[in-house]
Design an enzyme around this catalytic site. Structure first.
Site, short mmCIF file in Angstrom:
data_model
loop_
_atom_site.label_atom_id
_atom_site.label_comp_id
_atom_site.label_asym_id
_atom_site.label_seq_id
_atom_site.Cartn_x
_atom_site.Cartn_y
_atom_site.Cartn_z
N LYS A 16 0.87 -1.18 0.00
CA LYS A 16 0.00 0.00 0.00
C LYS A 16 0.90 1.23 0.00
CE LYS A 16 -0.16 2.03 3.52
NZ LYS A 16 -0.08 2.67 4.83
N GLY A 106 5.69 0.99 6.58
CA GLY A 106 4.90 2.07 6.00
C GLY A 106 4.21 1.73 4.69
N ILE A 107 4.30 0.48 4.25
CA ILE A 107 3.61 0.09 3.02
C ILE A 107 2.54 -0.98 3.32
CG2 ILE A 107 5.18 0.89 1.24
CD1 ILE A 107 6.60 -1.78 1.29
N GLY A 108 2.12 -0.99 4.56
CA GLY A 108 0.91 -1.74 4.91
C GLY A 108 1.02 -3.24 4.83
N GLY A 109 2.20 -3.77 4.94
CA GLY A 109 2.36 -5.22 4.81
C GLY A 109 1.40 -6.01 5.67
N SER A 111 -1.31 -5.03 7.27
CA SER A 111 -2.72 -4.72 6.97
C SER A 111 -3.14 -5.41 5.67
CB SER A 111 -2.91 -3.21 6.81
OG SER A 111 -2.39 -2.53 7.90
N ASP A 144 -5.74 0.52 8.61
CA ASP A 144 -5.45 0.45 7.17
C ASP A 144 -6.08 -0.76 6.49
OD1 ASP A 144 -3.98 2.73 7.30
OD2 ASP A 144 -2.01 1.77 7.11
#
Ligand code: C5P
Length: 294
Positions: A16, A106-109, A111, A144
């Site tokens: 994300k 910060g790239i939503g892994g 979530s 998220d």
């Protein structure tokens, strides 16, 4: 004949990317109000679910060692929350998480893994659930998760759960870079100096990559200064991306992954090769954002 219930279901859990992230307030419970333009990459983790005699969970992939395989893992929380709501359908499952996204980056892994687990199990367990209820289960797992369930370009407001579809966002050639530093999202939010910023400017028609970048120039990631205070190395990551002459380089979420947007796939590929050579220990991926409707 193989029963369809015995077939494995595999879904990508894409990265994300917060192209822009404005912090507009804070709720009484401490959660922050956001206004964020989000896209999803053509790169991510992979979740595989399969009927089994007993529940199991296995981690693989380059970042598989960095996560707990116990019930604190968001994948298992997703399984357990869905099962609690649909106990009759929820037979035992073997779940594999093939982890390609850096942890806490910060790239939503986490979530995205949770969202893809929910989607895969809804399908495997043949559950009929309306999207609003699934979103609520997602939201109970993390702010998220609803946007990750959506999985396409979107503006997220509230704490992340109010989703507004974006008409079109063109495919964006990108590089994602992370220097290996994990950062705690709550710590970044706690370190914010200002919480009542204005929201995103209205999104114009985004016909091409230049339109997207021209729009993004009017926006920010309001978490960047707080992350930089806790993790000064983030500035080197942005500088490294800027040294490859992208159209735009910025941090995603609370960091420490940063992204850069390029004119075309060749430019993104060349930038990624250069960064890999210069910083061999870094996570460097050339990818693209998925277009609306894909
Ligand atoms: O919801 P999630 O577990 O992903 O959030 C992690 C932490 O990040 C929260 O506990 C909260 O401290 C912070 N957060 C926030 N405002 C948001 C999302 C997350 O303050 N909108």
């Amino acid at each position: 004949m193989l029963d369809s219930l015995d077939q494995a279901i595999s879904l990508t859990a894409p990265a994300k990317i917060n192209l822009a992230l404005h912090v507009t307030g804070q709720r009484d419970d401490g959660y922050h109000l956001l206004d964020s333009l989000v896209v999803f990459a053509g790169f991510g983790d992979k979740i595989t679910v399969k009927r089994a005699n007993a529940d199991s969970f296995h981690l693989s992939g380059p970042y598989g060692d960095g996560l707990p395989a116990d019930s604190s893992n968001l994948v298992l929380k997703a399984r357990d929350r869905l099962r609690a709501e649909f106990p009759d359908e929820a037979f035992p499952v073997a779940i594999n998480l093939d982890k390609h996204l850096p942890i806490a980056s910060g790239i939503g892994g986490g979530s995205s893994d949770a969202a893809s687990t929910l989607k895969a199990l809804v399908s495997l367990w043949c559950i009929r659930i309306d999207p609003a209820r699934l979103n609520n289960i997602g939201l109970s797992l993390g702010a998220d998760v609803p946007m990750c369930l959506h999985g396409r370009p979107v503006v997220a407001r509230g704490i992340g759960e109010e989703l507004e579809k974006v008409a079109t966002v063109p495919r964006l050639p990108m590089v994602l870079v992370n220097d290996g530093n994990a950062i705690s999202t709550p710590q970044v939010f706690n370190a914010l100096k200002k919480r009542n910023n204005t929201g995103l400017p209205a999104i114009p028609e985004l016909k091409n990559i230049a339109d997207v970048c021209a729009y993004l120039e009017q926006t920010k990631n309001h978490l960047f200064a707080a992350t930089a205070e806790l993790l000064p190395e983030i500035v080197e990551t942005i500088d490294a991306l800027n040294s490859t002459s992208p159209l735009l380089a910025r941090m995603s979420g609370s960091g420490a992954t940063c992204f850069a947007i390029y004119d075309n796939d060749e430019a993104a590929s060349a930038a990624a090769s250069h960064l890999r050579k210069t910083y061999p220990s870094w996570f460097v991926i050339e990818t693209h954002s998925a277009e609306e409707g894909h």
